[in-house]
Scaffold this active site. Structure first.
Site, PDB file in Angstrom:
ATOM      1  CG  HIS A 114     -12.931  28.592 -12.736  1.00 30.59           C
ATOM      2  ND1 HIS A 114     -12.201  28.427 -13.881  1.00 30.59           N
ATOM      3  CD2 HIS A 114     -12.594  27.554 -11.924  1.00 30.59           C
ATOM      4  CE1 HIS A 114     -11.452  27.331 -13.758  1.00 30.59           C
ATOM      5  NE2 HIS A 114     -11.673  26.788 -12.586  1.00 30.59           N
ATOM      6  CG  HIS A 145      -9.343  18.838 -10.873  1.00 25.79           C
ATOM      7  ND1 HIS A 145      -8.369  19.141 -11.785  1.00 25.79           N
ATOM      8  CD2 HIS A 145      -9.976  20.012 -10.612  1.00 25.79           C
ATOM      9  CE1 HIS A 145      -8.392  20.433 -12.052  1.00 25.79           C
ATOM     10  NE2 HIS A 145      -9.373  20.996 -11.368  1.00 25.79           N
ATOM     11  CD1 TRP A 152       0.709  -0.502   2.969  1.00 23.78           C
ATOM     12  CD2 TRP A 152      -1.338  -0.007   3.728  1.00 23.78           C
ATOM     13  NE1 TRP A 152       0.752  -0.571   4.327  1.00 23.78           N
ATOM     14  CE2 TRP A 152      -0.494  -0.268   4.836  1.00 23.78           C
ATOM     15  CE3 TRP A 152      -2.655   0.333   3.972  1.00 23.78           C
ATOM     16  CZ2 TRP A 152      -0.937  -0.203   6.156  1.00 23.78           C
ATOM     17  CZ3 TRP A 152      -3.094   0.397   5.298  1.00 23.78           C
ATOM     18  CH2 TRP A 152      -2.244   0.131   6.366  1.00 23.78           C
ATOM     19  CG  ASN A 153       1.739   3.109  -2.922  1.00 23.46           C
ATOM     20  OD1 ASN A 153       2.881   2.756  -2.645  1.00 23.46           O
ATOM     21  ND2 ASN A 153       1.085   2.658  -3.971  1.00 23.46           N
ATOM     22  CG  HIS A 208     -12.449  26.036  -7.379  1.00 26.47           C
ATOM     23  ND1 HIS A 208     -11.264  26.162  -6.692  1.00 26.47           N
ATOM     24  CD2 HIS A 208     -12.120  26.097  -8.702  1.00 26.47           C
ATOM     25  CE1 HIS A 208     -10.274  26.290  -7.550  1.00 26.47           C
ATOM     26  NE2 HIS A 208     -10.761  26.268  -8.768  1.00 26.47           N
TER      27      HIS A 208
HETATM   28 MN    MN Z   1     -10.026  23.067 -10.729  1.00 28.68          MN
END
Ligand code: MN
Length: 258
Positions: free
Chosen positions: A209, A74, A62-63, A80
């Site tokens: 945005h 994403h 595992w990491n 945001h």
């Molecule tokens: Mn973004």
């Protein structure tokens, strides 16, 4: 089981429906959005091994990892942006999960972008798409196919010049139309962010945005394989990590398509 779900499984098993991965690989090499140097920039994805069937853990591998919320493929939540900061349910953990599934409207501007890396999706181009394929329905993901994700060299992908990055995006009138008159879930792009590379110089800065998140809409950045989707008829599933108070998160985006 509901007939619709039974049919879905049957179609997937028979290969009449396909699952397409719209996600780019996530690693320390994943390209990052370069903001002007006076601002905090996002850290690169970092991963380190905890054990690999060794003295640190004899039977398991595992990491651990560390990442910015806006690294790689994403999700952008309304919180945001400053324009969405006071909206209800504006963080990734509070968004109603039914909004993680929606029909895809894929607008192919790859020919325009091949001519001009700074191409901005126009209202005229959206109307032309709608004449051909029908009105963009409420609750749709509008995916901007630019073929930009085919630039696998990070330098070409970010396309940074002396005056900032040069990558395609949306004209602000288009973002306003989609957010306010079409009531979309949001827009998805193949580039590192949902605004054009030069959008820091636009009025307002980063208008996609500003308009999308101010209207409670979402963003998907860093998508790939949009060339495998039809203009209409596919469904996108995009569920961000449930980060408490989070503004976004890396995620696996898939589409179910004929
Ligand atoms: Mn973004």
């Amino acid at each position: 089981m509901s007939l619709v779900l039974a049919k879905l499984l049957e179609e997937l098993a028979a290969g009449r429906l396909r699952v397409v991965d719209l996600t780019q690989p996530l690693s320390p090499q994943t390209p990052l959005l370069p903001l002007p140097p006076q601002f905090n920039n996002t850290p690169a994805f970092k991963i380190w091994e905890l054990s690999r069937y060794d003295e640190r853990g004899p039977a398991w591998y595992w990491n651990a990892f560390e990442t910015g919320e806006h690294t790689g493929t994403h999700f952008d939540a309304p919180v945001h942006w400053v324009s969405g900061k006071d909206l209800p349910d504006n963080t990734v953990d509070r968004i109603p999960p039914k909004k993680f599934v929606g029909p895809a409207c894929v607008i192919d501007v790859s020919a325009e972008v091949a001519e001009d890396p700074n191409y901005l999706l126009t209202v005229e181009r959206i109307r032309q798409w709608e004449e051909q394929y029908g009105r963009i329905p409420a609750g749709a993901w509008v995916l901007l196919r630019t073929d930009w994700s085919k630039r696998t060299d990070p330098t070409e992908y970010i396309n940074l010049k002396e005056n900032g990055p040069h990558t395609p995006g949306l004209a602000k009138e288009s973002s306003a139309l989609l957010a306010q008159e079409r009531d979309v879930l949001g827009v998805g792009v193949e580039t590192v962010g949902t605004d054009a590379g030069q959008a820091a110089t636009f009025e307002p800065p980063f208008p996609n945005h500003y308009l999308m998140h101010g209207s409670g809409k979402f963003g998907l950045a860093g998508l790939s394989n949009l060339d495998q989707l039809p203009p209409t008829g596919a469904i996108v599933i995009a569920a961000p990590l449930k980060i408490v108070g989070g503004s976004g998160s890396p995620l696996r985006v898939i589409a179910i398509t004929p």
